[in-house]
Structures are given as structure tokens and as C-alpha cells.
Design an enzyme around this catalytic site. Structure first.
Site, PDB file in Angstrom:
ATOM      1  N   GLY A  69       0.819  -1.208   0.000  1.00  0.00           N
ATOM      2  CA  GLY A  69       0.000   0.000   0.000  1.00  0.00           C
ATOM      3  C   GLY A  69       0.850   1.253   0.000  1.00  0.00           C
ATOM      4  CB  THR A  70       4.011   2.125   1.742  1.00  0.00           C
ATOM      5  OG1 THR A  70       3.479   2.077   3.067  1.00  0.00           O
ATOM      6  CG2 THR A  70       5.056   3.230   1.668  1.00  0.00           C
ATOM      7  CD  GLN A 177      -6.651   0.964   8.806  1.00  0.00           C
ATOM      8  OE1 GLN A 177      -7.475   0.149   9.210  1.00  0.00           O
ATOM      9  NE2 GLN A 177      -5.348   0.782   8.957  1.00  0.00           N
ATOM     10  CB  SER A 194      -2.419  -1.939   2.158  1.00  0.00           C
ATOM     11  OG  SER A 194      -1.362  -2.803   2.477  1.00  0.00           O
ATOM     12  CB  ALA A 195      -3.720  -7.263   0.192  1.00  0.00           C
ATOM     13  CG  HIS A 196      -1.024  -5.692   5.430  1.00  0.00           C
ATOM     14  ND1 HIS A 196      -0.479  -4.862   4.483  1.00  0.00           N
ATOM     15  CD2 HIS A 196      -0.916  -5.038   6.599  1.00  0.00           C
ATOM     16  CE1 HIS A 196      -0.059  -3.751   5.056  1.00  0.00           C
ATOM     17  NE2 HIS A 196      -0.313  -3.823   6.350  1.00  0.00           N
ATOM     18  CB  CYS A 320       5.194   6.421  26.394  1.00  0.00           C
ATOM     19  SG  CYS A 320       4.685   7.948  27.189  1.00  0.00           S
TER      20      CYS A 320
END
Length: 460
Positions: A69-70, A177, A194-196, A320
Site C-alpha cells: 500500500g505504501t 483502512q 493494502s491487502a493485509h 512513550c
């Protein structure tokens, strides 16, 4: 062990596993070849493209598969900007886009282009009017995610798309998403996914470019995927990605209703059982499976470790948990509390009993972490209030600066100030958020010899 981080990567869907194994046997050959094995591979690739295009809502010849996807985002932004370079070199995007968009924007600026970041409200949504105001005569491309990856807020894609069309600016929508839950509203010019994120295998992205959108692929020319995604196609993974997308979408409506009810329960029960907590994101216009909340006086890294020890896998946007000590750009843009941040994103099939057990465990874990950090249960008023105080929290990580502030706010008179010296970037976000939660006045930030001085006035 309950896995509650589907927004990062959803578990591999059973249909994806079956399709992947079958395609390893049938789709290993080069789909560009004319012999029998190549023709068989080509048929599998074409079928996968048709299935993915149907889910996206575009023509098969408008969609290509990328290695992630990136990669799809980077290729989409670079190609659209290059294709419209005669119009100008201005890029508009929201302040809460995925890091892949922000990295592309930074690279564009470094190469001499210009960018406008459209702010969001406290729920994480852009105002369409504000987005329209960011569009200029030299705007080559606009980017807007369909739904936020950290807080789940859905963006007004249809409204922004209409405004972009009126201005003659193509809109790239990052649908990573949301695509598994349903189609993206019409009006976009480019779309990535993005497939995952929907239960397909990692290493497969989608890039759709509408016909008529000026687009010039960047980098060395490729012979595959219309020249927009060079390299040999990972055909088994592509087949599995398309098959799982179709399977997920077939059951999305019913599963969305079920998971939305579980998320609504988390939103309400967390606020009831954990004091000093801020549930962030739009309560209505949001993804059905995702909820984010931040716990005051809590170290996010410790909180995640403790939840993991109790067999819950969640993620966080808290600084954090980051080696950079920089809070999530999404939470920062929203102006909400970042410390003790927890993102729960439920994969399809999540059992209600697992959610109930999480809600039983969470208050105990938060209380333990707060006690370990010496967080105040309350701030009793001092019998002799001081006119002002200075708290030195330099060199101390979140949430310590806020904890030290909470300990002494009762020691100054109403109307007096407490100045917190801190060099942790999270303090710039968390101290104002604490003031809003506690009904105190955040005066502002002042320069200091080291770090910054954050001034708070006691109102009650």
C-alpha cells in the site's frame, strides 16, 4: 490470545489461504508468456484484477497491483504530480494522513514543490470548506484518506471530492483502512489500498487511476502493470488478495453491525471504569471495528506490555512507545491527549467474551501503571497556596511532566500559575490536553534554556 490490532494487519483470511495455496500450484509461470502455463497465469491475474476492480468501483484497466500500500501511495502521488506539472507543483493533504502520504509530501517539498496541510477538528475530521480553501490555481493533487488508521474517523470524501472536481483538482483517496468494509464514495481520481488490512497477504497493494487523470509514472519504465508497478507480479499473493477482498466484502455489512456494537461497548465501559480517560475519534462517523482512548498519567509502553502479559495484543499512538519520543501526528493534529494511548481494532470474528475480558482487565492494568509511576489520585488543596510554582521535569519522559503538574496544581492559589519545564515533545500536546480535562487554563508555551516552559493557570 485475543488479537486486537487489525488496523495494523488483519489475520490472514481463510479464503486468502486457500487461494494462495491453489495459486502457488497454478500461477507460478510468467503471465506475459504465450505458452500454456503463461496463459493459465494470465487468466488468474485477469480474474484477480476484475474482482479487485469490482470492489474498488473502477474498470479493470484502471487498476494495477503494487508491492504494498505504501508503494501504491508513493507511486500514485508521484505520478499524479508529474502528470500535472504544467498546472503547478502544489499538493494539498490533511494533517492526519498515513505516514506514506506525509513522506511523499516531504519529498515533494524537498524537490522544490509546495504543500498545504489541512487541519482537522478534535474528532480528526477535515472541514470540507477548509479543504476547499487549501486548493489553489497551481494545485496539482489533493490527498484525503477515507478513514483514519489511528482513531477510525471517516472523512467527508464525497464532499471534498465534489469540491476538488469543481476546482479541477484530482483527488487521491487512501482507502487502506476502509476498503474491506465497503466501497469508497464516488468522485475520486486515484485510489490506493493494502491487502493485509483486510485479511489478504502482506506485500500486495492496489493503485487505481481513473481514465482521464493525467498520470506520468516515475522511475525507470516497466513493462508490467501498465508501467505503473515495475517488476514481476507476485501472482499467488495477488490472487489471494483479490479473493479475500471479495469474501470480506460479502460479509462486511453483517460483521460491521456486530463489531460496531462491541466497539460501542468498549467506548462506554472504558469511560465508566477508568477515570481520567479520553475516548477519541468521532463516536458516530467512524469505522465499525476501531476505537482509541488515552489514559492520563500512564506510560503507554508499559501499558501495552502489561496488556500483552495478560494476552491482549493492542497498539498505541503514544510517544512513550516510540524511540523518537514524538507523539502520533494524528493525535497531535487533533489536539487530544496522547499519553497512555491504546488503539483497539477488532478483526472479523472477534468474540464478545474476549472484549468483556479486556474490559475487566484494563482498569486493573491502568491502576497498576499509575501507582508504579506515582500518579496522584487527586490533588488536595494546599493550606497555604503559593503565588506560583515551577516544576522541573527536564529529561523525564511522558507522562511524568503531567504527573508532576497534577501533584502541585493544588499548591498554588486560584488564579496563580504553575510553569512546567520539559523537553519531551509529548508535553506540548499532553499538558494542554490535561488542562482541558481538568478545567484549568493553559496559558501557553514560553522559551526556556532547555526544552520549553509550559504555563498553566489554576482556575479551580
Amino acid at each position: 490470545m485475543p488479537y486486537f490490532d487489525a488496523a495494523s494487519a488483519a489475520p490472514l483470511h481463510p479464503v486468502a489461504r486457500q487461494a494462495l495455496l491453489a495459486a502457488l500450484d497454478e500461477g507460478w509461470a510468467d503471465p506475459a508468456r504465450l505458452y500454456r502455463e503463461g496463459r493459465r497465469a494470465r487468466l488468474l491475474l485477469d480474474a484477480a484484477r476484475e474482482a479487485a476492480a469490482e470492489a474498488v468501483g473502477c474498470r479493470p484497466d484502471e487498476l494495477v497491483f503494487t508491492s504494498s500500500g505504501t508503494t501504491a501511495v508513493h507511486a500514485g502521488i508521484a505520478g499524479a504530480l508529474s502528470g500535472r506539472r504544467r498546472v503547478g507543483r502544489h499538493l494539498a493533504h490533511s494533517a492526519v494522513e498515513h505516514s506514506s502520504v506525509l513522506h511523499s509530501a516531504a519529498a515533494h517539498e524537498a524537490a522544490g514543490g509546495s504543500c498545504t496541510e489541512v487541519p482537522v477538528d478534535r474528532f480528526g475530521a477535515v472541514d470540507p470548506a477548509a479543504y476547499a480553501a487549501a486548493l489553489r490555481a497551481d494545485t496539482a493533487l489533493a490527498c484525503l484518506q477515507s478513514a483514519n488508521h489511528e482513531v477510525g474517523t471517516e472523512q467527508p470524501v464525497a464532499e471534498v471530492a465534489a469540491l476538488c472536481a469543481e476546482a479541477g483538482v484530482p483527488l487521491l483517496v487512501d482507502a487502506a483502512q476502509s476498503l474491506g468494509w465497503g466501497p469508497v464514495p464516488a468522485g475520486w481520481s486515484l485510489l490506493t489500498a493494502s491487502a493485509h488490512k483486510w485479511g489478504g497477504p502482506a506485500g500486495v497493494g492496489l493503485l487505481a487511476v481513473r481514465k482521464g487523470t493525467r498520470f506520468s509514472p516515475q522511475g525507470p519504465a516497466g513493462e508490467r502493470e501498465s508501467g505503473r508497478a515495475p517488476g514481476f507480479e507476485n501472482l499467488p499473493a495477488i490472487v489471494a488478495a483479490a479473493a479475500s477482498l471479495r469474501a470480506v466484502r460479502d460479509g462486511a455489512a453483517a460483521e460491521a453491525v456486530r463489531l460496531r456494537a462491541l466497539v460501542d461497548r468498549i467506548r462506554s465501559v472504558v469511560a465508566e471504569r477508568v477515570h481520567d480517560v479520553e475516548v477519541v475519534g468521532d463516536p458516530v462517523r467512524r469505522l465499525p471495528h476501531l476505537v482509541t482512548f488515552s489514559c492520563l498519567y500512564v506510560d503507554g509502553e508499559t501499558l501495552l506490555h502489561e496488556l500483552d502479559r495478560r494476552e491482549f495484543s493492542v497498539s498505541s499512538g503514544s510517544s512513550c512507545t516510540s524511540s523518537t519520543l514524538t507523539p502520533s501526528h494524528v493525535l497531535r493534529a487533533m489536539g487530544v491527549l496522547s499519553e497512555g494511548n491504546v488503539r483497539v481494532s477488532l478483526p472479523p470474528g472477534t468474540a464478545g467474551a474476549d472484549v468483556d475480558r479486556f474490559l475487566e482487565v484494563l482498569p486493573e492494568v491502568v491502576a497498576e501503571v499509575r501507582e508504579r509511576l506515582g500518579a496522584p489520585a487527586s490533588a488536595p488543596p494546599s493550606p497555604a497556596p503559593a503565588a506560583s510554582l515551577v516544576v522541573d521535569a527536564l529529561g523525564r519522559r511522558c507522562p511524568i511532566p503531567v504527573i508532576e503538574l497534577a501533584k502541585v496544581i493544588g499548591e498554588v492559589a486560584v488564579g496563580a500559575t504553575v510553569t512546567v519545564l520539559a523537553d519531551d515533545e509529548a508535553a506540548r500536546l499532553d499538558i494542554p490536553a490535561w488542562c482541558e480535562m481538568r478545567g484549568q487554563e493553559y496559558v501557553g508555551e514560553e522559551p526556556a534554556d532547555r526544552g520549553s516552559a509550559y504555563v498553566v493557570r489554576r482556575l479551580s
